[in-house]
Design a protein around this motif. Structure first.
Motif, PDB file in Angstrom:
ATOM      1  N   ALA A  40       0.833  -1.209   0.000  1.00  0.00           N
ATOM      2  CA  ALA A  40       0.000   0.000   0.000  1.00  0.00           C
ATOM      3  C   ALA A  40       0.865   1.255   0.000  1.00  0.00           C
ATOM      4  O   ALA A  40       0.605   2.207  -0.750  1.00  0.00           O
ATOM      5  CB  ALA A  40      -0.923  -0.013   1.225  1.00  0.00           C
ATOM      6  N   GLN A  41       1.899   1.272   0.828  1.00  0.00           N
ATOM      7  CA  GLN A  41       2.786   2.435   0.888  1.00  0.00           C
ATOM      8  C   GLN A  41       3.470   2.666  -0.454  1.00  0.00           C
ATOM      9  O   GLN A  41       3.568   3.815  -0.922  1.00  0.00           O
ATOM     10  CB  GLN A  41       3.832   2.254   1.978  1.00  0.00           C
ATOM     11  CG  GLN A  41       4.752   3.460   2.134  1.00  0.00           C
ATOM     12  CD  GLN A  41       5.676   3.337   3.336  1.00  0.00           C
ATOM     13  OE1 GLN A  41       5.581   2.385   4.118  1.00  0.00           O
ATOM     14  NE2 GLN A  41       6.569   4.296   3.500  1.00  0.00           N
ATOM     15  N   ALA A  42       3.929   1.612  -1.093  1.00  0.00           N
ATOM     16  CA  ALA A  42       4.600   1.760  -2.385  1.00  0.00           C
ATOM     17  C   ALA A  42       3.657   2.356  -3.429  1.00  0.00           C
ATOM     18  O   ALA A  42       4.061   3.208  -4.233  1.00  0.00           O
ATOM     19  CB  ALA A  42       5.119   0.397  -2.859  1.00  0.00           C
ATOM     20  N   LEU A  43       2.410   1.950  -3.406  1.00  0.00           N
ATOM     21  CA  LEU A  43       1.429   2.479  -4.359  1.00  0.00           C
ATOM     22  C   LEU A  43       1.140   3.958  -4.092  1.00  0.00           C
ATOM     23  O   LEU A  43       1.056   4.762  -5.023  1.00  0.00           O
ATOM     24  CB  LEU A  43       0.140   1.668  -4.284  1.00  0.00           C
ATOM     25  CG  LEU A  43       0.203   0.273  -4.912  1.00  0.00           C
ATOM     26  CD1 LEU A  43      -0.993  -0.555  -4.484  1.00  0.00           C
ATOM     27  CD2 LEU A  43       0.260   0.375  -6.439  1.00  0.00           C
ATOM     28  N   LEU A  44       0.999   4.326  -2.837  1.00  0.00           N
ATOM     29  CA  LEU A  44       0.727   5.725  -2.500  1.00  0.00           C
ATOM     30  C   LEU A  44       1.902   6.627  -2.864  1.00  0.00           C
ATOM     31  O   LEU A  44       1.712   7.755  -3.328  1.00  0.00           O
ATOM     32  CB  LEU A  44       0.415   5.843  -1.007  1.00  0.00           C
ATOM     33  CG  LEU A  44      -0.908   5.243  -0.540  1.00  0.00           C
ATOM     34  CD1 LEU A  44      -1.004   5.290   0.980  1.00  0.00           C
ATOM     35  CD2 LEU A  44      -2.092   5.972  -1.168  1.00  0.00           C
TER      36      LEU A  44
END
Length: 251
Positions: free
Chosen positions: A203-207
């Motif tokens: 999720a962090q990588a996508l954001l």
């Protein structure tokens, strides 16, 4: 559905302006004004649009009675328009189901999700972002009902669609965080630790990789921040809240 005599494009464009600034008071006033106009004009198609937008707004604000009232009005309008087997009707089923789920009415939401699913899968392309949104929201209800296997299947279907859409990364991030919550609900916090780390990292990588930092992205950052907080990522949660604030304020 009946033809609209009101410019829904202008209504939505102005609504987006308010939401981009996090101005929910003006958004509510705007929608209620146009609902009154649509009612006076007996424009049921526009009434349906506005009931859908209002139930979503009130859901975000946590206004249970208002959200449920507009959900029911949307469902009634779908029937009066003879749209119960159309994509537009299915979208109202999805929106109403999401409202019911948000206010701890999972049992009531599931039949509406099932109805929407049947229509969407029959009428939409398999890579349509609307289908991904349905999968994600329906999975949340299935987690509440402890149907974890089906929920996991739907989350994975949602991600497979969203990660291939040019603007799908924020929603995919939300889905990964939902999967972290589902893993905890299924296994317990300790046993799910490895999965939770995996899903929060994705999720962090996508954001971080998403470049279109608009009002929707700000809303997603704000929503995700609480989940990162819960799992102990306090610094990153603070960064997301600050990022959201700056987008809303245009700084």
């Amino acid at each position: 559905m009946s033809n609209s005599c009101i410019s829904t494009e202008r209504i939505i464009a102005k609504l987006d302006e308010y939401l981009h600034k996090n101005d929910y008071v003006s958004a509510e006033r705007h929608l209620l004004y146009w609902l009154d106009e649509a009612t006076r004009a007996d424009d049921r198609r526009t009434q349906l649009l506005l009931h859908n937008e209002l139930m979503g707004l009130y859901r975000k604000l946590g206004h249970r009675d208002e959200a449920l009232a507009h959900a029911q009005k949307a469902l009634d309008t779908v029937e009066s328009l003879g749209a119960s087997r159309q994509v537009g009707g299915a979208t109202s089923y999805l929106n109403a189901a999401t409202v019911y789920k948000a206010f701890n009415m999972a049992d009531a939401s599931l039949p509406l999700f099932e109805s929407a699913l049947q229509i969407y899968e029959a009428e939409l392309d398999s890579n349509d972002g609307r289908l991904a949104g349905l999968y994600n929201n329906m999975a949340l209800t299935l987690v509440d009902l402890k149907d974890f296997n089906r929920a996991d299947e739907l989350y994975k279907k949602a991600i497979s669609i969203m990660e291939n859409l040019c603007d799908g990364a924020p929603e995919a991030a939300i889905t990964y965080l939902n999967m972290a919550n589902a893993a905890e609900a299924r296994l317990g916090l300790v046993e799910a630790e490895e999965l939770i780390t995996q899903y929060t990292s994705r999720a962090q990588a996508l954001l971080e990789g998403y470049k279109n930092r608009d009002g929707n992205y700000a809303f997603v950052c704000e929503k995700c921040a609480s989940v990162f907080d819960y799992y102990g990522y306090f610094i990153y949660a603070g960064e997301l809240r600050e990022r959201s604030r700056r987008i809303y304020e245009g700084t």
